[in-house]
Every structure is written in structure tokens, then in C-alpha cells.
Motif scaffolding. Structure first.
Motif, short mmCIF file in Angstrom:
data_model
loop_
_atom_site.label_atom_id
_atom_site.label_comp_id
_atom_site.label_asym_id
_atom_site.label_seq_id
_atom_site.Cartn_x
_atom_site.Cartn_y
_atom_site.Cartn_z
N ASN A 77 61.60 98.16 26.90
CA ASN A 77 60.23 98.53 26.62
C ASN A 77 60.01 100.04 26.71
O ASN A 77 58.91 100.50 26.91
N ILE A 233 64.81 99.77 16.28
CA ILE A 233 63.85 99.03 17.09
C ILE A 233 64.37 97.61 17.26
O ILE A 233 64.84 97.00 16.29
N GLU A 234 64.31 97.12 18.46
CA GLU A 234 64.57 95.71 18.66
C GLU A 234 63.40 95.08 19.38
O GLU A 234 62.84 95.68 20.30
N LEU A 235 63.02 93.93 18.92
CA LEU A 235 61.88 93.22 19.50
C LEU A 235 62.34 91.95 20.19
O LEU A 235 63.35 91.37 19.84
N PHE A 236 61.54 91.52 21.15
CA PHE A 236 61.74 90.23 21.77
C PHE A 236 61.07 89.14 20.94
O PHE A 236 60.01 89.35 20.40
N ARG A 237 61.67 88.00 20.96
CA ARG A 237 60.90 86.83 20.60
C ARG A 237 61.20 85.80 21.67
O ARG A 237 62.29 85.25 21.75
N ASP A 239 60.54 82.25 23.31
CA ASP A 239 59.99 80.95 22.98
C ASP A 239 58.90 80.56 23.97
O ASP A 239 58.09 79.68 23.72
N SER A 245 53.12 85.12 16.37
CA SER A 245 53.39 86.52 16.63
C SER A 245 52.51 87.40 15.75
O SER A 245 52.93 88.47 15.34
N LYS A 246 51.33 86.93 15.47
CA LYS A 246 50.47 87.69 14.56
C LYS A 246 50.00 89.02 15.16
O LYS A 246 49.66 89.94 14.44
N ASP A 247 49.97 89.09 16.47
CA ASP A 247 49.58 90.34 17.11
C ASP A 247 50.73 91.32 17.23
O ASP A 247 50.56 92.44 17.65
N GLY A 248 51.93 90.88 16.90
CA GLY A 248 53.10 91.71 17.10
C GLY A 248 53.93 91.15 18.25
O GLY A 248 53.53 90.22 18.94
N LEU A 249 55.08 91.75 18.44
CA LEU A 249 56.00 91.27 19.46
C LEU A 249 56.29 92.37 20.47
O LEU A 249 56.18 93.54 20.16
N PRO A 250 56.71 91.98 21.67
CA PRO A 250 57.03 93.00 22.67
C PRO A 250 58.28 93.78 22.29
O PRO A 250 59.21 93.24 21.74
N LEU A 251 58.24 95.04 22.67
CA LEU A 251 59.34 95.93 22.39
C LEU A 251 60.47 95.73 23.37
O LEU A 251 60.26 95.65 24.57
#
Lengths: 260, 260
Positions: A77, A233-237, A239, A245-251
Motif C-alpha cells: 500500500n 501497479i499491483e492491486l489486491f483482489r 475474495d 470492485s466498482k469503487d476500485g481495489l486496494p493497492l
DNA sequence: TGTTACAACATGTCATAACAAGTATCTTAT
DNA sequence: ATAAGATACTTGTTATGACATGTTGTAACA
């Protein structure tokens, strides 16, 4: 407060042990009972220390089993939009900067508005080319209000960052600012210093930094040669995360990448 | 476990009260003693509930004063690299996509390596132009392994995202991937569809998405016209944070910005 | 040999209690 | 009227204790 609470001291101690490698990722920490005996404190004190480390994501706890060091106490993050020289040092490249231009310039509507100084106030402009492994890889143009710009007058801008001078030497408390990422075509001036054709695409990162009180300190445009610098950039997804994930995902990671 | 621990139930109750507006941002919560009386539990139970809410950043506590609802339980630390249509909808713009090309193409060393398919495997290539308020603002080229690409064959790619089809229709669990931000010059093909001059700078964002099991699903290059699209980043700088910001700073906000 | 029950060990939840430290209000002295 | 000190209220730290729940190992039995 003269001394830290015990639970903090114990957390510090355990954290140090982990960082020193006394406990490796995946290792089980001693049981609560053993830690109570070892540190001669009550169980609640140990539990607070462990909770604190768990909150830091340094360890995880499992009922009936114990506490374990996490596999990746990775720095997450964090956005690495840091010093040019720091980025280079971290990546194992030699870096330097060359001051191209330092002068007082006339007011500019866009810049004066961005810096929130009167529309006719002159500015100080600082241009530098950023060199890594003897290659010009980026070029930046920085504008400061005259009041701040004059502080840089006799400073060694080939070897020190503007941030470092303002905060380190003059104790101006700079808070992180806003950045804009876009693409631009290198004009004749920038192209010359980057060693590219006029009109070549550059990865432009604009930055406006302010004091902790909110006063704008400088505005900078940096033109990175995309042949040498890009950003990953790598994001978390997770579960676990409910809803879309319409608001975006955590960094997870934001790091520069170099191609030298 | 049939019932939740009491501290969790109390935290849930307080969270609901806050979300319902019974306690507004800045409001002080009842004292621990009053909460103990109200819920008829011991103080440790209340403290655990409050600690939990504090960890969620929903409240903050101050010794001698009490617990207060935070001003901004804002969505933070999220990276808005989301659907094109979702971004546009959120920003209040009409959007559409136009499929330009859907075909099986021969293996490409870079792409096949990225997608981790055999070096001679053919790929499915999907090209689309992204339109907002009737303006072509971005162009994307997507490559999928043939096995996944065939799933898109009869789908309406003008109105549905690849992600949506693979995950929604075919239950392929896609985890977030990696992105690369760079700048590029629009070649003849891209320039034509973006309505710009050949060689114009574009803000290129490459993306590789994989299943939750780690199998690469698609690789996409998106070319954003920087005249219309850029990205804003805001970082935190907490004075609480000890040591320099050499590792980078926490992300506050990462959002696209549109200039239509 | 495989299965089941039980004991030991380990963490999770909750209670009672006392003292420390911080904040606000009230009382007393000047 | 103002300032200083005392008091009441509030959260922070720590101790002791008991019971609940989860995990693992061992012994007994089929």
C-alpha cells in the motif's frame, strides 16, 4: 511519559526478534504462557503486545495453535513516487542531476493559479535533467513562489533535492501533495535534454507539494523518457471483500521500473 | 459458533448507530462506564468493541476525553483502474465501445510469454475504441489465449467488458492483475481510431489479469488520449510516521480525470 | 491398522479490580 | 475577577481469575 507501556516494550522486542531473523516467516512464536513467564507479566499484557503485532500484519494468530510470523511482512500500500536519486539508489543505478536553468521568470497564469500566488507574482523556475548510468532519463521543470525559490539560491541543486533543502535546511514542513499522471510530446527544449526526437512521447508526472498548513510550496512537471522509466501497479483482489470492485481495489504495490 | 461474541455484537450495534446517523461525524460516543451500564457487560468487553471500531477507523479515542466518530470514513487507498464504462458512468459521461477487430492471430513472442502459453500458440485479439460523449478517448488491444478467447466469440463486446463475460457468464474467477503505466507514440492504426496525428503521445496502461489460481487470462494495452484522460494521485503524509518517506507513502486516492 | 475418546495444551471471551494518566469543572485563595 | 489547586470524570495499563473453544497427541478398542 518517561517509559513505554510494557506491552509496547514487549511488542518492540518481539518485532526486533522477527526482524533479526530469530523467528523466520512461518515460525511459531512461544505460547502466551511461556511469554508471560519469560517477561514476568500477566497474560493480558502479552495479548496486547501480540494484538499489536497482529494489527501490523507482522504475525497472525490461530485459536488453539498459537501465533505465527507472517510469510510476507511486505511493504504494501505504499506509492513509490519518491526522490529520483532514492529510486535510483534503491534500484542499484548511479544517478546524478544537472542544473540546466535557475532563474526568476514572469508570472504564468496556470502556474500562479496552481501555486495560489497573486496573478502577477514572478516565480522561480528550476530546470534539471536527471541522469542514471550516464543516460538522461528524465527532465524536470519546477516552479516556486519567489519567497521559497530564493531559499534555493546558493544551494547545490545538482546534488540535493528541493524537498530536502526546504525541509531539511529551512525546516519548512512539507506534506505530500497531489500528482497527475499523463502523457505529453517532448518539445524542442525537453527533447534536447532527454536526447530524443522532438515530439517523442514522454510520461509526464506533475506534482504540487504544500506545507502541512496547506500553503503551496512548489509545482513540478517531470518528463520521464518511457524508454527507461515506467510504473508498475499491483492491486489486491480479496475474495473476502464484499460487493463489486466498482469503487476500485486496494493497492498492493506502486513502484517505478527502470530499463537501463 | 452459534452466537457472536458480545464485543462483536456491541461493535455491530454501535457501527449501525453511526451509519444510521444517530451519531454524526465529530460526535462523542457515550463513556465506557455508560456503555457498560447500558449493555450490562464489563468494561473489557466495551473496550474490545471500541477497539474494533477504532481499528476500522470509524472512531478515534482520546485519553481523558472519550471516543468520537471520525469525520471521514472515506473510501481510501483504493485504486480506480476500473471498467471504462464504470468510470464514465461515475463521472456522468455517456460511454460506448466499438469493436474494431476480433480475430485469431499468430503467436507473438512478447504476448505469448506474458500470457504463459506455448510460444507457437495462436491468440485471440480483440480491438475496441472507447467513446465518451461521442469522442474517441481511448483504444484498447486485448490478447487472450485461444481457450479463453473463444468464449467471447458470440458475445456483445460493444456493450460488455471482457472481465464481465469471463467472470459473469463463465464463472472464471479473475483476480486483479498487474498494470504498467507508460507513454507511447500512437502508431497509424491507433492514431486513426483515436482521431489524432500519427506519433501523438498516448498514456499507455498495460494490464495482465489472471485467475485466482494464477493462470493468465488476458493481456491488454490501453491507449488513452491524454487530451481527455489523466490520473490523479494523492498521498498521505502523517507526522506520526517515523523515519523518512524513503519507502514511499500511503495512498489516499488514485482516480482518473476526464477533460471532455 | 484404523477409529474414537480423552487429556493436555493453546488461544478466545469475559469478569472483577486497582492504579496511572489526561481532561474538564468546581472550589478556594489572592 | 483571575489564577491555582482540588475534585470528578474519562480513558489507558496491568493483574488475577474463570470458563469457552480449538488443536494435537496418546491410549484404548475394534
Amino acid at each position: 511519559m518517561s517509559t513505554k507501556p510494557r506491552y509496547e516494550q514487549i511488542a518492540d522486542h518481539l518485532r526486533t526478534e522477527i526482524e533479526k531473523g530469530e523467528f523466520l516467516p512461518g515460525d511459531k512464536l512461544p505460547s502466551e504462557k511461556r511469554l508471560c513467564d519469560y517477561f514476568d507479566v500477566s497474560r493480558i499484557t502479552i495479548r496486547q503486545a501480540l494484538k499489536s503485532l497482529e494489527t501490523e500484519d507482522l504475525i497472525f494468530k490461530k485459536q488453539g495453535l498459537g501465533a505465527f510470523v507472517r510469510e510476507e511482512p511486505a511493504k504494501q500500500n505504499l506509492v513509490q513516487l519518491t526522490d529520483f536519486s532514492e529510486d535510483m539508489r534503491r534500484a542499484g543505478h548511479r544517478s546524478s542531476s544537472k542544473l540546466i536553468r535557475f532563474k526568476k521568470v514572469e508570472a504564468d497564469t496556470e502556474i500562479n493559479t496552481t501555486l495560489e500566488v497573486p496573478p502577477s507574482s514572478p516565480l522561480i523556475r528550476v530546470d534539471r535533467v536527471r541522469i542514471a548510468d550516464d543516460i538522461p532519463v528524465a527532465f524536470d521543470v519546477t516552479w516556486l513562489p519567489a519567497s521559497y525559490g530564493h531559499l534555493l539560491l546558493d544551494e547545490d541543486l545538482n546534488n540535493r533535492t528541493i524537498y530536502e533543502i526546504l525541509e531539511g535546511t529551512y525546516s519548512i514542513p512539507i506534506s505530500a501533495g497531489r500528482y497527475k499522471i499523463t502523457a505529453a510530446a517532448a518539445d524542442e527544449y525537453v527533447a534536447k535534454h532527454l536526447g530524443v526526437e522532438v515530439g517523442s512521447p514522454v510520461l509526464e508526472i506533475d506534482r504540487c507539494s504544500r506545507t502541512t498548513a496547506g500553503k503551496k510550496v512548489y509545482f513540478q512537471k517531470r518528463y520521464n523518457n518511457p524508454k527507461y522509466i515506467s510504473y508498475d501497479i499491483e492491486l489486491f483482489r480479496n475474495d473476502n471483500v464484499e460487493g463489486s470492485s466498482k469503487d476500485g481495489l486496494p493497492l498492493k504495490e506502486f513502484t517505478p521500473r527502470f530499463y537501463f
